[in-house]
Design an enzyme around this catalytic site. Structure first.
Site, PDB file in Angstrom:
ATOM      1  N   THR D   2     -13.400 -12.480  63.254  1.00  0.00           N
ATOM      2  CA  THR D   2     -14.430 -12.397  62.207  1.00  0.00           C
ATOM      3  C   THR D   2     -14.335 -13.620  61.286  1.00  0.00           C
ATOM      4  OG1 THR D   2     -13.009 -11.293  60.618  1.00  0.00           O
ATOM      5  CG2 THR D   2     -14.159  -9.882  62.187  1.00  0.00           C
ATOM      6  N   HIS D  50      16.416 -24.260  16.150  1.00  0.00           N
ATOM      7  CA  HIS D  50      15.437 -23.961  15.095  1.00  0.00           C
ATOM      8  C   HIS D  50      14.857 -25.244  14.487  1.00  0.00           C
ATOM      9  CE1 HIS D  50      17.206 -19.886  15.126  1.00  0.00           C
ATOM     10  NE2 HIS D  50      18.345 -20.518  15.212  1.00  0.00           N
ATOM     11  N   SER D 171      -3.795 -45.896  18.591  1.00  0.00           N
ATOM     12  CA  SER D 171      -4.919 -45.196  18.006  1.00  0.00           C
ATOM     13  C   SER D 171      -6.046 -46.182  17.807  1.00  0.00           C
ATOM     14  CB  SER D 171      -4.490 -44.622  16.656  1.00  0.00           C
ATOM     15  OG  SER D 171      -5.602 -44.465  15.813  1.00  0.00           O
ATOM     16  N   SER D 172      -7.260 -45.750  18.038  1.00  0.00           N
ATOM     17  CA  SER D 172      -8.387 -46.665  17.879  1.00  0.00           C
ATOM     18  C   SER D 172      -8.595 -47.022  16.413  1.00  0.00           C
ATOM     19  CB  SER D 172      -9.650 -46.041  18.469  1.00  0.00           C
ATOM     20  OG  SER D 172      -9.926 -44.830  17.807  1.00  0.00           O
ATOM     21  N   LYS D 177      -0.137 -47.056  15.387  1.00  0.00           N
ATOM     22  CA  LYS D 177       0.279 -45.787  15.954  1.00  0.00           C
ATOM     23  C   LYS D 177       0.531 -45.831  17.448  1.00  0.00           C
ATOM     24  CE  LYS D 177      -0.875 -41.914  14.682  1.00  0.00           C
ATOM     25  NZ  LYS D 177      -1.574 -40.647  14.571  1.00  0.00           N
ATOM     26  N   LYS D 178       1.628 -45.233  17.853  1.00  0.00           N
ATOM     27  CA  LYS D 178       1.900 -45.037  19.268  1.00  0.00           C
ATOM     28  C   LYS D 178       2.072 -43.550  19.492  1.00  0.00           C
ATOM     29  CE  LYS D 178       3.905 -49.576  19.701  1.00  0.00           C
ATOM     30  NZ  LYS D 178       5.152 -50.340  19.550  1.00  0.00           N
ATOM     31  N   ASN D 179       1.055 -42.963  20.026  1.00  0.00           N
ATOM     32  CA  ASN D 179       1.006 -41.499  20.115  1.00  0.00           C
ATOM     33  C   ASN D 179       1.480 -41.000  21.478  1.00  0.00           C
ATOM     34  OD1 ASN D 179      -0.253 -41.506  17.569  1.00  0.00           O
ATOM     35  ND2 ASN D 179      -2.270 -41.832  18.509  1.00  0.00           N
ATOM     36  N   SER D 216     -14.470 -15.564  44.417  1.00  0.00           N
ATOM     37  CA  SER D 216     -14.936 -16.529  43.413  1.00  0.00           C
ATOM     38  C   SER D 216     -13.777 -16.981  42.532  1.00  0.00           C
ATOM     39  CB  SER D 216     -16.082 -15.939  42.574  1.00  0.00           C
ATOM     40  OG  SER D 216     -15.752 -14.669  42.059  1.00  0.00           O
ATOM     41  N   GLU D 218     -10.640 -17.355  43.603  1.00  0.00           N
ATOM     42  CA  GLU D 218      -9.823 -18.302  44.373  1.00  0.00           C
ATOM     43  C   GLU D 218     -10.528 -19.640  44.583  1.00  0.00           C
ATOM     44  OE1 GLU D 218      -9.089 -15.810  47.701  1.00  0.00           O
ATOM     45  OE2 GLU D 218      -7.540 -14.654  46.678  1.00  0.00           O
ATOM     46  N   ARG D 219     -11.848 -19.582  44.675  1.00  0.00           N
ATOM     47  CA  ARG D 219     -12.582 -20.840  44.816  1.00  0.00           C
ATOM     48  C   ARG D 219     -12.459 -21.694  43.549  1.00  0.00           C
ATOM     49  NH1 ARG D 219     -16.884 -20.589  49.102  1.00  0.00           N
ATOM     50  NH2 ARG D 219     -16.328 -18.721  50.265  1.00  0.00           N
TER      51      ARG D 219
END
Lengths: 339, 339, 339, 339
Positions: D2, D50, D171-172, D177-179, D216, D218-219
């Site tokens: 099938t 913590h 950052s623009s 900044k170095k993100n 649907s 799984e697709r």
């Protein structure tokens, strides 16, 4: 104006537009449900609780119940759209240090948005969480209707059937089968839309004045949840519009239990005659068991019980074993829903 | 030894003990399913896909399928218990700065646990996430069986019924009703157990050498998910043990479609005679539609078609419209499952 | 009146009462946040995006942002309470077959509830799904504040500290530690409250006129999610009320990057002088890198660059390297939020 | 055969292939983590619980802890691949009514799959639920590492930095900044992968011998969860390989608390001298508070306390305020992990 200002307001604009498409889908569903509910307003069918026959209802009542639920969903979606109809152009950390608040005000007005009263680098994500939560609720309602249709199309029930074009193949292996695959599909899609809710809630707790962890989430659930729900709603409207209803089968199913579904009213009538609720329950339950075991009709059995017939007139008994008495308030309910 | 060392290893001991209780529950379910599967090994009932009648199976096959699934769950649970069978006594940040690793080794041995190869202040939480994920999967299997019973107890189907003591009341309002409330209850409990999975996954990403956000989660899901699943499994075992099965109703339901369920085999037989699959499908589907519409028996209709009968012998046709040919591999499947 | 009528309306009454307790919790949080926001309205601290220093804000702005979010949550909760403020006394399948709609009307009025326009055996569960979704969103906001405090109490940051009584022990093993355990606890509790949302959404799709799968879910999440959130909100209010704020440390942290946080404004000022944004960006980024690598102060470095100083006046440069220009719109924002 | 037989086995083949790609990703991460862990085996840094400084660890220990976690994930994934390495060619309801079990056996062997011992129309979905649950756990581990990097790159901490090419813009808006945007991105992607788990669990309870609601789902999650995790793992491997580590900053941070992190050992040493734990705790906590409040060095303060110095030799005190004693078991832990 920072790129965050632009991108973040753009996202909201996109969500607003998506939300409006979904509103249109819901309006279509409401229109179809109203039409069908009125059409089947007095079509008798069995009401079931726990999957077990309970008492008669009408098919129109089922549909009216869905209608009212989608009315609520419509209102929720309007609120959700309002929630994300905001614009923030407030700079790198929301202080308007290098841009005037008037720019924000101007742009908001142009775009038909409200000014975000206080933003960080971004618009706060509780707003988006609300939006996606509403999509999740609407998906739940889609699932509710889909499950109902799947149940009603079961071979043993067969009161309703998804539209099936003349030329359409059914099961590829089994030529006789007409499967409610559209509604099954909706059931799965509801799971998908719901799955967007938790990530949206997890997005709320951004670090300090923003971290960008929310972005990859929104780039996925933004299009996916909206498009999936749009597809699902459109499909649902179509299913409801074209479904094939079998009123004759509904009547047949109503009679499957041979009058057992009227047992509650017999019991209630007995209590009016002076018996305690417990006594009445016991008497009726015994007859119900007997009918079920021996495949008898409850009306016949009770008609032959002199003790009961001394307490309930023959005319009253006939009235009890009649659907129509159950429908005396259908019109009231419809007025509540559709007025 | 820090309090974290003690508390964290204690938690694992508690989870291991809980896991073992669940293992016992599963063993009980396996025992009951094996007994019932063998009892109903050749009890014919309809196999359904999409809620629609497909082809005959036996009730024992349904139960054997559940058995195999719980065998898998058993193995998963054994793995999950192994995952959290570890002991960490490694100090405030896992360096054994103030305690000898030999203490850990000694205690682990005494407690029947493995030494955690590397810990921070705590045992890493991916282990616990695995454990709770497995609980979620088992809950999914509980739901699968519960849904099956609820379906089979529907008024229109009524092939199986939850045990109902003689003196038990059914619905409080409706004396005739016997509701599958235990299985419905399990359906809801499955949702609850599943709901522990995401918090457990969210617990993995603790900050640095530990933050204590996981603790309030575990104090909730630790007892709740385990106890709920224990209750659900015990209840499920009980339902399966005492369920009332109606083989006669199963046969009646098998015949509801008047032979339509054998349409696939007629089609396949036609293809063997030289017709294309498409032609065969078309012929059989047309007859299937006709039978459904006019409430006819497929066997009769096909017997009267000369074109078909020229291709399929009368003997063959009779064999096709017979359940038993469907059950020729039941024994093979049972050997696979129960050997 | 069926037992479902009674039980279902009772549930709503309980949820309404729970919701009102939560409203009170939120009001307390709003009161505390307002007080603290005003107190720290102009207390400078660094604004951070991506965990990296961006530009100055004030601590009051952080708190005002939380205030506005809890204002939104308050409104959502009011809506959620309204959603489940309904009463249904409509009989076994919602048809009022054996009870007058006037009873429902009368009871609803007595209880201060609205009449459910159309019910099945139960009140539709999209209402409850909405209620629990709102709890999930509020929990997300609790987490947001909790995460902020946890970040601000980090050893390297130490701008804020949860209240710590004189006699309280810190870590049991490490006498010097003051851990933000209350906020960590809230982080975990937020996960728990959120975990109620999916089961509540799964509860919507009841079978036909009701199945009882929702009940075991509600018996769990009804008390658990409400009580957990009540506890969390009360704890949060307390934390915010008693938190210890270190404005001096905030200033120290602001200066960690030795002026780098003003680089954006230097760049913007350069573009005003005729340089392209790209050129300006390049110049400033180079200096930023140099400062970072050699631990220099950006102000000093730029002051010594004749090319730049020919474009930016000394007075202007001093103004740029000053927090206060960043706070010129704080009052506007506060008026938006607290008016 | 099938179409369900074909499609369902195909899905498993695709999942197996996806799983193997993920295995390759994990192997790459393990390789990188091993290299880096060895490189930084004795690089001192502060261990934090913590978010607060606790005791010294080495950066290599952090990485070794991740290594061990990914080893566990590798094993889980191997198990998950085995779970879905099955083939079912058993006909419309799993009875082999129209196809020989030998076909299944033959095809399974050809495809390198195991025979599914008992199937319905489809392979049971608890297998797939297991697979997607494992993806969820792995995503949790990805998040754990990503969160660690984000923390370590915070401006105030700056012990580690994502690779940043010379020409790359930060950052623009903010040139300095170095993100840690890659790790932030992973945090969001982890939420997405996790969101596939609940739908996969909901897919288990198919109706009777199958309904198609799982399809649907799984697709969507089939490609999405696998590809997202593949991308995330590859990115994580890359981040770990190229990260910039600042050992000097790690030492600076270790010294931020001016010796407070050694307070536990002073306390323990005091208890050895005959003081009760409570007394010792009190003495040390008082000094810890004093140092914190007055910005003093714990070593100096304690050196001047005659009561303590009568109990702890000067040599011993020096040894206590030294990282290296904390690292005496690092090699043992590494042997446990990497042997």
């Amino acid at each position: 104006m920072t790129s965050s200002d632009v991108l973040d307001t753009s996202l909201n604009i996109q969500l607003v537009q998506s939300g409006k498409i979904l509103l249109g889908d819901i309006d279509q569903i409401l229109k179809v449900l109203k039409k069908q509910a009125k059409k089947y307003k007095y079509t008798p069918c069995i009401g079931r609780s726990h999957g077990i026959h309970a008492e008669p209802i009408t098919f129109g009542l089922k549909l009216a119940s869905f209608y009212e639920e989608f009315k609520r969903n419509r209102k929720r979606l309007v609120d959700a759209i309002a929630e994300i109809s905001t614009c923030a152009i407030s700079g790198a950390v929301g202080t308007f240090a290098n841009i005037s608040p008037n720019v924000e005000k101007h742009v908001a007005k142009k775009l038909g948005l409200k000014v975000e009263p206080i933003s960080t680098q971004v618009i706060p994500r509780d707003r988006h969480a609300f939006y996606f939560s509403i999509l999740g609720i609407i998906a739940g309602s889609v699932e509710r209707v889909a499950i109902e249709i799947r149940h009603l199309q079961r071979t043993e029930v067969y009161e309703v059937q998804e539209f099936f074009s003349k030329d359409q193949k059914g099961s590829s292996a089994m030529p006789h089968k007409k499967n409610p695959i559209l509604s099954e599909n909706l059931t799965g899609l509801a799971r998908m839309v719901r799955s967007a809710v938790i990530p949206a809630l997890e997005n709320i707790a951004l670090w300090h004045e923003r971290d960008i962890s929310h972005s990859s989430v929104e780039r996925n659930i933004g299009p996916d949840a909206n498009i999936t729900l749009d597809f699902a709603l459109a499909r649902l409207g179509n299913i409801l519009d074209k479904m094939i209803v079998y009123p004759k089968k509904m009547i047949e199913n109503l009679n499957i239990t041979k009058g057992l579904i009227f047992s509650q009213e017999v019991m209630l009538e007995l209590t009016k005659s002076g018996l305690s609720r417990e006594q009445s329950y016991k008497i009726v339950q015994n007859y119900a068991k007997k009918c079920f075991a021996e495949d008898l009709n409850l009306f016949d059995v009770i008609s032959n019980d002199k003790f009961i017939m001394a307490k309930i007139s023959s005319k009253k008994l006939k009235a009890i074993f009649n659907y129509s008495s159950h429908f005396k308030n259908v019109d009231l309910i419809f007025r509540r829903v559709f007025k």
